[in-house]
Scaffold this active site. Sequence first.
Site, mmCIF file in Angstrom:
data_model
loop_
_atom_site.group_PDB
_atom_site.id
_atom_site.type_symbol
_atom_site.label_atom_id
_atom_site.label_comp_id
_atom_site.label_asym_id
_atom_site.label_seq_id
_atom_site.Cartn_x
_atom_site.Cartn_y
_atom_site.Cartn_z
ATOM 1 N N ASP A 32 0.863 -1.183 0.000
ATOM 2 C CA ASP A 32 0.000 0.000 0.000
ATOM 3 C C ASP A 32 0.900 1.234 0.000
ATOM 4 O O ASP A 32 2.070 1.170 0.392
ATOM 5 C CB ASP A 32 -0.932 0.020 1.223
ATOM 6 C CG ASP A 32 -2.201 0.827 0.970
ATOM 7 O OD1 ASP A 32 -3.284 0.222 0.892
ATOM 8 O OD2 ASP A 32 -2.116 2.067 0.815
ATOM 9 N N ASP A 50 4.193 2.874 -4.098
ATOM 10 C CA ASP A 50 3.178 3.492 -4.945
ATOM 11 C C ASP A 50 2.987 2.632 -6.192
ATOM 12 O O ASP A 50 3.885 2.544 -7.037
ATOM 13 C CB ASP A 50 3.645 4.905 -5.318
ATOM 14 C CG ASP A 50 2.590 5.665 -6.092
ATOM 15 O OD1 ASP A 50 1.656 5.019 -6.643
ATOM 16 O OD2 ASP A 50 2.692 6.906 -6.157
ATOM 17 N N ALA A 118 -20.404 -1.783 -7.747
ATOM 18 C CA ALA A 118 -21.790 -1.551 -8.196
ATOM 19 C C ALA A 118 -21.911 -0.211 -8.911
ATOM 20 O O ALA A 118 -22.904 0.015 -9.610
ATOM 21 C CB ALA A 118 -22.716 -1.568 -6.988
ATOM 22 N N TYR A 148 -15.509 7.242 -11.383
ATOM 23 C CA TYR A 148 -15.083 6.059 -10.621
ATOM 24 C C TYR A 148 -15.682 4.795 -11.255
ATOM 25 O O TYR A 148 -14.998 3.794 -11.464
ATOM 26 C CB TYR A 148 -15.546 6.232 -9.170
ATOM 27 C CG TYR A 148 -15.408 5.020 -8.286
ATOM 28 C CD1 TYR A 148 -14.166 4.624 -7.789
ATOM 29 C CD2 TYR A 148 -16.541 4.278 -7.910
ATOM 30 C CE1 TYR A 148 -14.058 3.516 -6.953
ATOM 31 C CE2 TYR A 148 -16.432 3.177 -7.080
ATOM 32 C CZ TYR A 148 -15.189 2.794 -6.607
ATOM 33 O OH TYR A 148 -15.084 1.697 -5.792
ATOM 34 N N GLU A 190 -15.308 8.639 4.173
ATOM 35 C CA GLU A 190 -16.112 7.560 4.757
ATOM 36 C C GLU A 190 -17.411 7.371 3.968
ATOM 37 O O GLU A 190 -17.920 8.286 3.353
ATOM 38 C CB GLU A 190 -16.410 7.844 6.241
ATOM 39 C CG GLU A 190 -17.308 9.029 6.524
ATOM 40 C CD GLU A 190 -16.574 10.365 6.462
ATOM 41 O OE1 GLU A 190 -15.456 10.421 5.943
ATOM 42 O OE2 GLU A 190 -17.160 11.372 6.919
ATOM 43 N N LYS A 199 -22.076 9.943 13.241
ATOM 44 C CA LYS A 199 -22.977 11.043 13.614
ATOM 45 C C LYS A 199 -23.801 10.662 14.852
ATOM 46 O O LYS A 199 -23.979 11.464 15.762
ATOM 47 C CB LYS A 199 -23.929 11.362 12.445
ATOM 48 C CG LYS A 199 -23.234 12.059 11.280
ATOM 49 C CD LYS A 199 -24.196 12.256 10.115
ATOM 50 C CE LYS A 199 -23.454 12.676 8.863
ATOM 51 N NZ LYS A 199 -24.329 12.920 7.720
HETATM 52 P P1 NAD Z 1 -9.730 1.751 0.814
HETATM 53 O O1 NAD Z 1 -9.658 3.152 0.294
HETATM 54 O O2 NAD Z 1 -9.852 1.562 2.283
HETATM 55 O O3 NAD Z 1 -8.488 0.917 0.291
HETATM 56 C C1 NAD Z 1 -7.848 1.177 -0.920
HETATM 57 C C2 NAD Z 1 -6.368 1.221 -0.631
HETATM 58 O O4 NAD Z 1 -5.663 1.456 -1.870
HETATM 59 C C3 NAD Z 1 -5.976 2.362 0.318
HETATM 60 O O5 NAD Z 1 -5.348 1.868 1.480
HETATM 61 C C4 NAD Z 1 -5.032 3.211 -0.515
HETATM 62 O O6 NAD Z 1 -3.953 3.778 0.232
HETATM 63 C C5 NAD Z 1 -4.510 2.189 -1.528
HETATM 64 N N1 NAD Z 1 -3.938 2.889 -2.683
HETATM 65 C C6 NAD Z 1 -4.503 3.884 -3.397
HETATM 66 N N2 NAD Z 1 -3.635 4.328 -4.323
HETATM 67 C C7 NAD Z 1 -2.510 3.584 -4.189
HETATM 68 C C8 NAD Z 1 -1.257 3.564 -4.852
HETATM 69 N N3 NAD Z 1 -1.002 4.423 -5.855
HETATM 70 N N4 NAD Z 1 -0.326 2.672 -4.473
HETATM 71 C C9 NAD Z 1 -0.560 1.809 -3.441
HETATM 72 N N5 NAD Z 1 -1.732 1.772 -2.773
HETATM 73 C C10 NAD Z 1 -2.689 2.663 -3.140
HETATM 74 O O7 NAD Z 1 -10.957 1.071 0.051
HETATM 75 P P2 NAD Z 1 -11.732 -0.290 0.358
HETATM 76 O O8 NAD Z 1 -13.079 0.079 0.829
HETATM 77 O O9 NAD Z 1 -10.883 -1.199 1.140
HETATM 78 O O10 NAD Z 1 -11.907 -0.850 -1.135
HETATM 79 C C11 NAD Z 1 -11.025 -1.806 -1.698
HETATM 80 C C12 NAD Z 1 -11.390 -2.017 -3.164
HETATM 81 O O11 NAD Z 1 -12.762 -2.428 -3.285
HETATM 82 C C13 NAD Z 1 -11.246 -0.766 -4.026
HETATM 83 O O12 NAD Z 1 -10.751 -1.125 -5.284
HETATM 84 C C14 NAD Z 1 -12.656 -0.264 -4.163
HETATM 85 O O13 NAD Z 1 -12.831 0.491 -5.334
HETATM 86 C C15 NAD Z 1 -13.434 -1.552 -4.184
HETATM 87 N N6 NAD Z 1 -14.820 -1.362 -3.738
HETATM 88 C C16 NAD Z 1 -15.063 -1.075 -2.432
HETATM 89 C C17 NAD Z 1 -16.369 -0.878 -2.031
HETATM 90 C C18 NAD Z 1 -16.703 -0.580 -0.596
HETATM 91 O O14 NAD Z 1 -17.878 -0.412 -0.293
HETATM 92 N N7 NAD Z 1 -15.760 -0.513 0.317
HETATM 93 C C19 NAD Z 1 -17.417 -0.949 -2.940
HETATM 94 C C20 NAD Z 1 -17.118 -1.223 -4.275
HETATM 95 C C21 NAD Z 1 -15.811 -1.452 -4.657
#
Ligand code: NAD
Length: 324
Positions: A32, A50, A118, A148, A190, A199
Amino acid sequence: MKRILVNGAGGFIGGHLVKWLRAEGNWVRAVDIKRHDFVEPPADEFILGDLREQKVVRDVVQGIDEVYQLAAHMGGAGYLFTGEHDADVLHNSATINLNTLHSGVRSGVKKFFYSSSACIYPEYNQMDPDNPKCSEESAYPAAPDSEYGWEKLFSERLYMSYMRNYGVQVRIARFHNIFGPEGTWRGGKEKAPAAMCRKVAETPDGGEIEIWGDGKQTRSFLYIDECLEGVRRLMESDFTGPVNIGSDEKVTINRLAEMAMEAAGKKLSVRHIPGPLGVRGRNSDNKLIRAKLGWGPSRPLSEGLAKTYAWISAQVEKTAAVSA
Ligand code: NAD
């Protein structure tokens, strides 16, 4: 023992996934751009890097059998639907996916899990809060309501293309609003369940909370444990997807607020204010996952929300104690 890479392990779902994969006896490398905000995921290696940088990705995929690609530039409605972050969302997430596939295939990765969303579903099927349509095949003709969602759709196609052209295995899930402890609960990124719990936790009994819009928009929310169970079952199956991993217990945002109050044992009034909303209605359609995996999420929202409320209210108390 499999050697597994989890991209985005410093995030909410990635952090929980590392725990699951380790508990199953796998060797796990976690990557990460930042450390996890709340816990230390029990990875064999945690690499700060990164994933937009080709060199970083070339290094982290070395010796890996399976990749779980969860890293993305994201947030809740307040982050994704204002338009202010569109260029970064598209550029950063697409670059991560391009790099992951390009270097992963070259270094011999055999299987990729990709977390889509979704948010890829067309806005025109989600105008009626009572009858949203989110069956997997309804993704086309494409018309997501956010950049997105467009990036997720592009990347789904990218993973499928690599599977066709380079013979790697791919599994794609479209997550619907995953929530639970150890996720972002303040600061603007969030999502609705965490925001609602915060909240309610911050407001004394009898007080008032704010909700964006009229609160009649509908959504469904899936607790993290069932999300991961779906991911693991999909990875072990011979079904590629894309498949919804979400709850089909549709609630209004007003009802979500009431459930958070019930979890807290508080009675609060609600004030509706303007804010970014997204589509009018959305619910997971679980026919395909049940048909292909013989399983679908079934636990009630109230159960996961109670656990999440307990965790968030503890964070609120800790924060208050520090600033007192
Ligand atoms: P999150 O934001 O908590 O985790 C994503 C992680 O990616 C973060 O820790 C961020 O630091 C890391 N990241 C971003 N850019 C980066 C980079 N350049 N290099 C290295 N790391 C990087 O999100 P989450 O809720 O854990 O979601 C995980 C995945 O599931 C994502 O792809 C998200 O789009 C997908 N998703 C999540 C949800 C949800 O409800 N949480 C819904 C649909 C899809």
